[in-house]
Design a protein around this motif. Structure first.
Motif, short mmCIF file in Angstrom:
data_model
loop_
_atom_site.label_atom_id
_atom_site.label_comp_id
_atom_site.label_asym_id
_atom_site.label_seq_id
_atom_site.Cartn_x
_atom_site.Cartn_y
_atom_site.Cartn_z
N TRP A 257 0.83 -1.21 0.00
CA TRP A 257 0.00 0.00 0.00
C TRP A 257 0.87 1.25 0.00
N ASN A 258 1.96 1.23 0.74
CA ASN A 258 2.87 2.39 0.73
C ASN A 258 3.38 2.64 -0.69
N SER B 266 -2.12 5.67 1.91
CA SER B 266 -1.58 5.85 3.26
C SER B 266 -2.71 5.77 4.28
N ARG C 81 -3.56 4.24 8.50
CA ARG C 81 -3.04 3.63 9.72
C ARG C 81 -3.84 2.36 10.00
N GLN D 270 2.41 4.21 11.44
CA GLN D 270 1.37 3.70 10.55
C GLN D 270 0.55 2.59 11.21
#
Ligand code: C2E
Ligand code: CA
Ligand code: CA
Ligand code: CA
Length: 277
Positions: free
Chosen positions: A104-105, A110, A112, A144
């Protein structure tokens, strides 16, 4: 061995259910260690009610057993806790969340992500090392991640737990109290714990729109949470009336079927891209 003991008990007619449990534990143990694991994660978004953005998600484990049946996570997580298997199950979750977040990064998503922990996890001497080395391996940073623990998990072995959680909080992890309101502890006790997020148990939220008592409980829990500098999450939001009430109480985050059910990682990406509040 445990199995032989179980079989003896079974033959003695002692406990059929016991044998079933032993078999389930063994199957789960293999599932955790197998290459092509029948375990997978779902992600359920948490909606920020002040800006209508999806900023967080909770990772929830799923298991399809050999018989092809979906096993209730509450059931097998509790068996894992009783058998000590929870530590390796949680390792599996942490590793797979970290792998997912690295992907995903890379695509710029982005968010958490929170991971559910049990008391045994946080008390385990190698927990912090495992967590830190795993996320480092996948280039995920502590800020994160959120660690969710229930009131009951937090109440065990308080000193070690407080010390570890404070350390993790200093590193950037958020600490969340799950299922708040159904345990024995009180907010005054929570003030001694390093907590960033308070999740009001869904039993107070499911019928919020229809239940004035729940409305009083929820709105006052939200204000008390705020006085203790916590972000408040309401889980079990199933309709727009309860969402609107929560927003009017100043609740920061909502999680529930009305926003989205827990979904697999690929579906989550599509859902996230297309989300219109
Ligand atoms: P939890 O941590 O309280 O997770 C929230 C549960 O509420 C999830 O059930 C979720 O699917 C459900 N839920 C979310 N929104 C709604 C809603 O609007 N209405 C209703 N009725 N339910 C909603 P799930 O996924 O079946 O998990 C049950 C429990 O199993 C979790 O409760 C948690 O205690 C445990 N669990 C799940 N995944 C993990 C994990 O990876 N590790 C550990 N240790 N426990 C886990
Ligand atoms: Ca949780
Ligand atoms: Ca919960
Ligand atoms: Ca729970």
């Amino acid at each position: 061995t445990k199995e032989q003991k179980a079989i003896r008990q079974y033959e003695d007619g002692e406990d059929e259910a016991y044998l079933e449990k032993i078999q389930m534990i063994e199957e789960l143990r293999m599932a955790i260690h197998s290459e092509n694991s029948p375990l997978f994660l779902n992600y359920q978004p948490k909606l920020n009610l002040s800006n209508n953005k999806i900023e967080k998600a909770e990772a929830l484990i799923r298991w399809i057993n050999k018989a092809g049946n979906f096993v209730n996570p509450e059931h097998f997580v509790s068996l894992a806790e009783k058998s000590g298997l929870i530590v390796s199950l949680t390792h599996w979750v942490i590793k797979n969340v970290a792998m997912q977040m690295e992907k995903w990064n890379e695509i710029g998503l982005s968010i958490r992500v929170s991971v559910n922990l049990s008391a045994q996890d946080i008390q385990h001497p190698e927990f912090v090392d495992y967590l830190l080395s795993t996320i480092e391996k996948y280039n995920v940073s502590p800020n994160q991640l959120t660690l969710e623990l229930t009131e009951r998990d937090l109440a065990e072995n308080e000193e070690i737990v407080i010390e570890r959680l404070s350390h993790l909080q200093t590193l950037g992890f958020q600490i969340s109290v799950d299922d708040y309101g159904i345990g024995q502890s009180s907010l005054s006790k929570l003030k001694t714990l390093p907590v960033d997020e308070l999740k009001i148990d869904k039993c107070f939220i499911l019928s919020l729109e229809a239940c004035p008592k729940d409305q009083d409980i929820v709105s006052s829990t939200i204000s008390l949470g705020h006085k203790l500098n916590m972000q408040v999450v309401a889980e079990g939001v199933e309709n727009k009336e309860s969402l609107a009430l929560l927003a009017s109480y100043g609740c920061e985050y909502a999680q529930g079927y009305y926003i989205s059910r827990p979904i697999d990682a690929d579906t989550f990406v599509e859902w996230y891209k297309n989300y219109v509040p």
